[in-house]
Scaffold this active site. Structure first.
Site, mmCIF file in Angstrom:
data_model
loop_
_atom_site.group_PDB
_atom_site.id
_atom_site.type_symbol
_atom_site.label_atom_id
_atom_site.label_comp_id
_atom_site.label_asym_id
_atom_site.label_seq_id
_atom_site.Cartn_x
_atom_site.Cartn_y
_atom_site.Cartn_z
ATOM 1 N N ASP A 7 0.887 -1.152 0.000
ATOM 2 C CA ASP A 7 0.000 0.000 0.000
ATOM 3 C C ASP A 7 0.938 1.220 0.000
ATOM 4 O OD1 ASP A 7 -2.417 1.549 0.552
ATOM 5 O OD2 ASP A 7 -1.483 1.860 2.488
ATOM 6 N N ASP A 9 0.009 5.068 0.741
ATOM 7 C CA ASP A 9 -0.254 6.067 1.776
ATOM 8 C C ASP A 9 -0.314 5.409 3.157
ATOM 9 O OD1 ASP A 9 -1.445 8.399 3.058
ATOM 10 O OD2 ASP A 9 -3.356 7.352 2.881
ATOM 11 N N SER A 114 -5.057 5.315 -4.286
ATOM 12 C CA SER A 114 -4.864 6.706 -4.703
ATOM 13 C C SER A 114 -4.735 6.866 -6.216
ATOM 14 C CB SER A 114 -3.609 7.269 -4.040
ATOM 15 O OG SER A 114 -3.373 8.573 -4.522
HETATM 16 P P1 B16 Z 1 -6.430 10.077 -3.801
HETATM 17 P P2 B16 Z 1 -3.640 4.067 -0.060
HETATM 18 C C1 B16 Z 1 -5.545 5.931 -0.162
HETATM 19 O O1 B16 Z 1 -4.226 5.540 -0.413
HETATM 20 C C2 B16 Z 1 -5.638 6.727 1.109
HETATM 21 O O2 B16 Z 1 -5.375 5.917 2.235
HETATM 22 C C3 B16 Z 1 -7.031 7.303 1.253
HETATM 23 O O3 B16 Z 1 -7.104 8.108 2.423
HETATM 24 C C4 B16 Z 1 -7.347 8.130 0.011
HETATM 25 O O4 B16 Z 1 -8.692 8.609 0.091
HETATM 26 C C5 B16 Z 1 -7.202 7.248 -1.230
HETATM 27 O O5 B16 Z 1 -5.883 6.746 -1.279
HETATM 28 C C6 B16 Z 1 -7.467 8.024 -2.501
HETATM 29 O O6 B16 Z 1 -6.430 8.954 -2.678
HETATM 30 O O7 B16 Z 1 -7.382 11.127 -3.359
HETATM 31 O O8 B16 Z 1 -4.981 10.518 -3.818
HETATM 32 O O9 B16 Z 1 -6.845 9.422 -5.085
HETATM 33 O O10 B16 Z 1 -3.556 4.010 1.421
HETATM 34 O O11 B16 Z 1 -4.583 3.033 -0.656
HETATM 35 O O12 B16 Z 1 -2.290 4.091 -0.727
HETATM 36 MG MG MG Z 2 -2.783 3.233 3.212
#
Ligand code: B16
Ligand code: MG
Length: 206
Positions: A7, A9, A114
Protein backbone atom coordinates in the site's frame (compact mmCIF):
# COMPACT_ATOMS: atom_id res chain seq x y z
CA UNK A 1 6.13 -15.90 -1.31
CA UNK A 2 7.20 -14.45 -4.66
CA UNK A 3 5.89 -10.88 -4.56
CA UNK A 4 5.23 -8.16 -2.00
CA UNK A 5 2.49 -5.62 -2.73
CA UNK A 6 2.80 -2.38 -0.80
CA UNK A 7 0.00 0.00 0.00
CA UNK A 8 1.36 3.53 -0.54
CA UNK A 9 -0.25 6.07 1.78
CA UNK A 10 0.60 5.21 5.39
CA UNK A 11 3.06 2.43 4.47
CA UNK A 12 5.70 3.86 2.11
CA UNK A 13 5.09 7.52 2.87
CA UNK A 14 3.00 9.29 5.48
CA UNK A 15 0.60 11.22 3.27
CA UNK A 16 -2.31 10.20 5.52
CA UNK A 17 -2.01 13.38 7.61
CA UNK A 18 -1.97 15.48 4.43
CA UNK A 19 -5.24 13.84 3.33
CA UNK A 20 -6.61 14.75 6.76
CA UNK A 21 -5.57 18.41 6.49
CA UNK A 22 -7.07 18.72 2.99
CA UNK A 23 -10.40 17.18 4.09
CA UNK A 24 -10.32 19.36 7.21
CA UNK A 25 -10.21 22.51 5.05
CA UNK A 26 -13.29 21.25 3.18
CA UNK A 27 -15.22 20.29 6.32
CA UNK A 28 -14.37 23.60 8.03
CA UNK A 29 -15.63 25.50 4.97
CA UNK A 30 -18.84 23.44 4.97
CA UNK A 31 -19.25 23.51 8.78
CA UNK A 32 -19.13 19.71 9.05
CA UNK A 33 -17.58 18.12 12.12
CA UNK A 34 -14.45 16.12 11.28
CA UNK A 35 -11.56 14.88 13.41
CA UNK A 36 -8.62 12.43 13.39
CA UNK A 37 -10.91 9.64 14.59
CA UNK A 38 -13.19 9.97 11.54
CA UNK A 39 -10.05 10.33 9.41
CA UNK A 40 -8.95 6.80 10.43
CA UNK A 41 -12.12 5.49 8.77
CA UNK A 42 -10.99 7.00 5.45
CA UNK A 43 -7.75 5.05 5.22
CA UNK A 44 -7.63 3.08 1.99
CA UNK A 45 -11.02 4.35 0.77
CA UNK A 46 -11.43 6.11 -2.58
CA UNK A 47 -12.09 9.88 -2.65
CA UNK A 48 -15.77 9.28 -3.34
CA UNK A 49 -16.16 6.74 -0.54
CA UNK A 50 -14.21 9.04 1.82
CA UNK A 51 -16.63 11.92 1.18
CA UNK A 52 -19.62 9.66 1.87
CA UNK A 53 -18.15 8.72 5.27
CA UNK A 54 -17.50 12.40 6.06
CA UNK A 55 -21.04 13.42 5.08
CA UNK A 56 -22.45 10.95 7.63
CA UNK A 57 -21.41 13.59 10.21
CA UNK A 58 -23.95 16.13 8.89
CA UNK A 59 -27.67 16.40 8.08
CA UNK A 60 -26.89 18.70 5.14
CA UNK A 61 -27.51 17.19 1.72
CA UNK A 62 -25.38 17.69 -1.39
CA UNK A 63 -26.14 17.10 -5.05
CA UNK A 64 -23.85 14.86 -7.08
CA UNK A 65 -22.39 17.98 -8.73
CA UNK A 66 -21.70 19.60 -5.35
CA UNK A 67 -20.06 16.40 -4.12
CA UNK A 68 -17.84 16.29 -7.20
CA UNK A 69 -16.86 19.93 -6.61
CA UNK A 70 -15.90 19.15 -3.01
CA UNK A 71 -13.85 16.15 -4.14
CA UNK A 72 -12.04 18.24 -6.76
CA UNK A 73 -11.31 21.04 -4.30
CA UNK A 74 -10.04 18.57 -1.70
CA UNK A 75 -7.72 17.11 -4.31
CA UNK A 76 -6.43 20.59 -5.19
CA UNK A 77 -5.55 21.22 -1.54
CA UNK A 78 -3.97 17.76 -1.30
CA UNK A 79 -1.91 18.24 -4.49
CA UNK A 80 -0.56 21.53 -3.12
CA UNK A 81 0.61 19.74 0.02
CA UNK A 82 2.24 16.76 -1.71
CA UNK A 83 4.18 19.03 -4.07
CA UNK A 84 6.86 19.31 -1.38
CA UNK A 85 7.25 15.56 -0.77
CA UNK A 86 10.79 14.26 -1.25
CA UNK A 87 12.77 11.04 -0.70
CA UNK A 88 13.27 12.25 2.91
CA UNK A 89 9.59 11.49 3.52
CA UNK A 90 9.93 7.72 3.13
CA UNK A 91 8.81 6.02 6.34
CA UNK A 92 11.44 4.50 8.62
CA UNK A 93 12.87 1.17 7.48
CA UNK A 94 11.17 1.26 4.05
CA UNK A 95 14.29 1.97 1.90
CA UNK A 96 16.15 -0.90 3.61
CA UNK A 97 13.20 -3.30 3.24
CA UNK A 98 12.67 -2.44 -0.43
CA UNK A 99 16.37 -2.90 -1.16
CA UNK A 100 16.44 -6.27 0.62
CA UNK A 101 13.38 -7.55 -1.26
CA UNK A 102 14.92 -6.60 -4.62
CA UNK A 103 18.26 -8.19 -3.67
CA UNK A 104 16.48 -11.43 -2.79
CA UNK A 105 14.67 -11.47 -6.14
CA UNK A 106 11.11 -10.78 -4.99
CA UNK A 107 8.77 -8.82 -7.24
CA UNK A 108 7.61 -5.59 -5.63
CA UNK A 109 4.42 -3.76 -6.52
CA UNK A 110 2.20 -0.91 -5.36
CA UNK A 111 -1.47 -1.58 -4.51
CA UNK A 112 -2.96 1.81 -3.64
CA UNK A 113 -6.43 3.36 -3.80
CA UNK A 114 -4.86 6.71 -4.70
CA UNK A 115 -5.21 8.28 -8.13
CA UNK A 116 -2.14 10.35 -7.24
CA UNK A 117 0.12 7.32 -6.69
CA UNK A 118 2.35 7.89 -9.73
CA UNK A 119 2.91 11.53 -8.79
CA UNK A 120 3.72 10.64 -5.17
CA UNK A 121 6.16 7.91 -6.27
CA UNK A 122 7.88 10.44 -8.55
CA UNK A 123 8.17 12.94 -5.70
CA UNK A 124 9.77 10.37 -3.36
CA UNK A 125 12.12 9.06 -6.05
CA UNK A 126 10.57 5.58 -6.40
CA UNK A 127 8.72 5.83 -9.71
CA UNK A 128 11.05 3.41 -11.48
CA UNK A 129 11.62 1.12 -8.53
CA UNK A 130 8.45 -0.98 -8.56
CA UNK A 131 7.74 -3.83 -10.99
CA UNK A 132 4.08 -2.74 -11.16
CA UNK A 133 1.84 0.08 -9.99
CA UNK A 134 -1.79 -0.81 -9.40
CA UNK A 135 -3.71 2.23 -8.14
CA UNK A 136 -6.99 4.13 -8.08
CA UNK A 137 -6.77 4.71 -11.82
CA UNK A 138 -7.00 1.06 -12.87
CA UNK A 139 -9.76 -0.18 -10.60
CA UNK A 140 -13.53 0.08 -10.40
CA UNK A 141 -13.96 -1.11 -6.82
CA UNK A 142 -11.84 0.34 -4.04
CA UNK A 143 -10.65 -1.50 -0.87
CA UNK A 144 -12.06 -3.56 0.89
CA UNK A 145 -12.64 -5.03 -2.58
CA UNK A 146 -9.59 -7.13 -3.58
CA UNK A 147 -9.44 -5.70 -7.14
CA UNK A 148 -6.39 -3.44 -6.67
CA UNK A 149 -4.28 -6.29 -5.25
CA UNK A 150 -5.47 -8.88 -7.80
CA UNK A 151 -4.52 -6.45 -10.58
CA UNK A 152 -1.08 -5.92 -8.99
CA UNK A 153 -0.53 -9.70 -8.83
CA UNK A 154 -1.56 -10.02 -12.45
CA UNK A 155 0.78 -7.18 -13.48
CA UNK A 156 3.81 -8.88 -11.92
CA UNK A 157 2.72 -12.32 -13.19
CA UNK A 158 2.53 -13.94 -9.74
CA UNK A 159 -0.41 -16.03 -8.45
CA UNK A 160 -2.35 -14.28 -5.65
CA UNK A 161 -1.46 -17.07 -3.16
CA UNK A 162 2.23 -16.25 -3.69
CA UNK A 163 1.73 -12.53 -2.97
CA UNK A 164 1.75 -10.81 0.40
CA UNK A 165 0.43 -7.33 1.18
CA UNK A 166 1.67 -4.61 3.54
CA UNK A 167 -1.15 -2.31 4.68
CA UNK A 168 -1.99 0.44 7.17
CA UNK A 169 -5.77 0.29 6.66
CA UNK A 170 -8.15 -2.28 8.10
CA UNK A 171 -10.07 -2.23 4.78
CA UNK A 172 -6.75 -2.95 3.05
CA UNK A 173 -6.13 -6.01 5.24
CA UNK A 174 -9.65 -7.18 4.39
CA UNK A 175 -8.99 -6.64 0.67
CA UNK A 176 -5.74 -8.65 0.84
CA UNK A 177 -7.45 -11.56 2.61
CA UNK A 178 -10.27 -11.54 0.04
CA UNK A 179 -7.58 -11.70 -2.68
CA UNK A 180 -6.18 -14.86 -1.03
CA UNK A 181 -3.00 -13.06 0.07
CA UNK A 182 -1.24 -12.86 3.43
CA UNK A 183 -1.62 -9.43 5.03
CA UNK A 184 1.02 -7.71 7.17
CA UNK A 185 0.00 -4.66 9.15
CA UNK A 186 1.50 -1.31 10.11
CA UNK A 187 -0.09 1.64 11.92
CA UNK A 188 -3.86 1.62 12.24
CA UNK A 189 -4.14 -1.85 10.64
CA UNK A 190 -2.34 -3.35 13.67
CA UNK A 191 -5.83 -3.30 15.24
CA UNK A 192 -7.11 -5.74 12.61
CA UNK A 193 -8.15 -9.17 13.90
CA UNK A 194 -7.62 -10.83 10.52
CA UNK A 195 -4.03 -9.71 9.77
CA UNK A 196 -1.41 -12.46 9.39
CA UNK A 197 1.28 -10.50 11.19
CA UNK A 198 3.08 -7.19 11.46
CA UNK A 199 5.59 -5.59 9.12
CA UNK A 200 8.28 -6.68 11.58
CA UNK A 201 7.13 -10.31 11.23
CA UNK A 202 7.49 -10.00 7.46
CA UNK A 203 10.98 -8.52 7.78
CA UNK A 204 12.10 -11.26 10.16
CA UNK A 205 10.83 -13.94 7.76
CA UNK A 206 13.09 -12.75 4.90
P1 B16 B 1 -6.43 10.08 -3.80
P2 B16 B 1 -3.64 4.07 -0.06
C1 B16 B 1 -5.55 5.93 -0.16
O1 B16 B 1 -4.23 5.54 -0.41
C2 B16 B 1 -5.64 6.73 1.11
O2 B16 B 1 -5.38 5.92 2.24
C3 B16 B 1 -7.03 7.30 1.25
O3 B16 B 1 -7.10 8.11 2.42
C4 B16 B 1 -7.35 8.13 0.01
O4 B16 B 1 -8.69 8.61 0.09
C5 B16 B 1 -7.20 7.25 -1.23
O5 B16 B 1 -5.88 6.75 -1.28
C6 B16 B 1 -7.47 8.02 -2.50
O6 B16 B 1 -6.43 8.95 -2.68
O7 B16 B 1 -7.38 11.13 -3.36
O8 B16 B 1 -4.98 10.52 -3.82
O9 B16 B 1 -6.85 9.42 -5.09
O10 B16 B 1 -3.56 4.01 1.42
O11 B16 B 1 -4.58 3.03 -0.66
O12 B16 B 1 -2.29 4.09 -0.73
MG1 MG C 1 -2.78 3.23 3.21
Amino acid sequence: MKAVIFDLDGVIVSTDHLHYLAWKKITDQEHISFNEEVNHLLRGLSREASLEVILKQTDKTFTLEEKNDLIMLKNQYYLESIASLSPDDLLEGIPELLGLLKDKGYKVAIGSSSKNATYILKQIGLLDFFDAISDGNNIIHSKPDPEVFLKAADMVGVAPEACVVVEDAKVGIEAAKKAGMKAYAVGDALNSDIKDGTLLDLMLSL
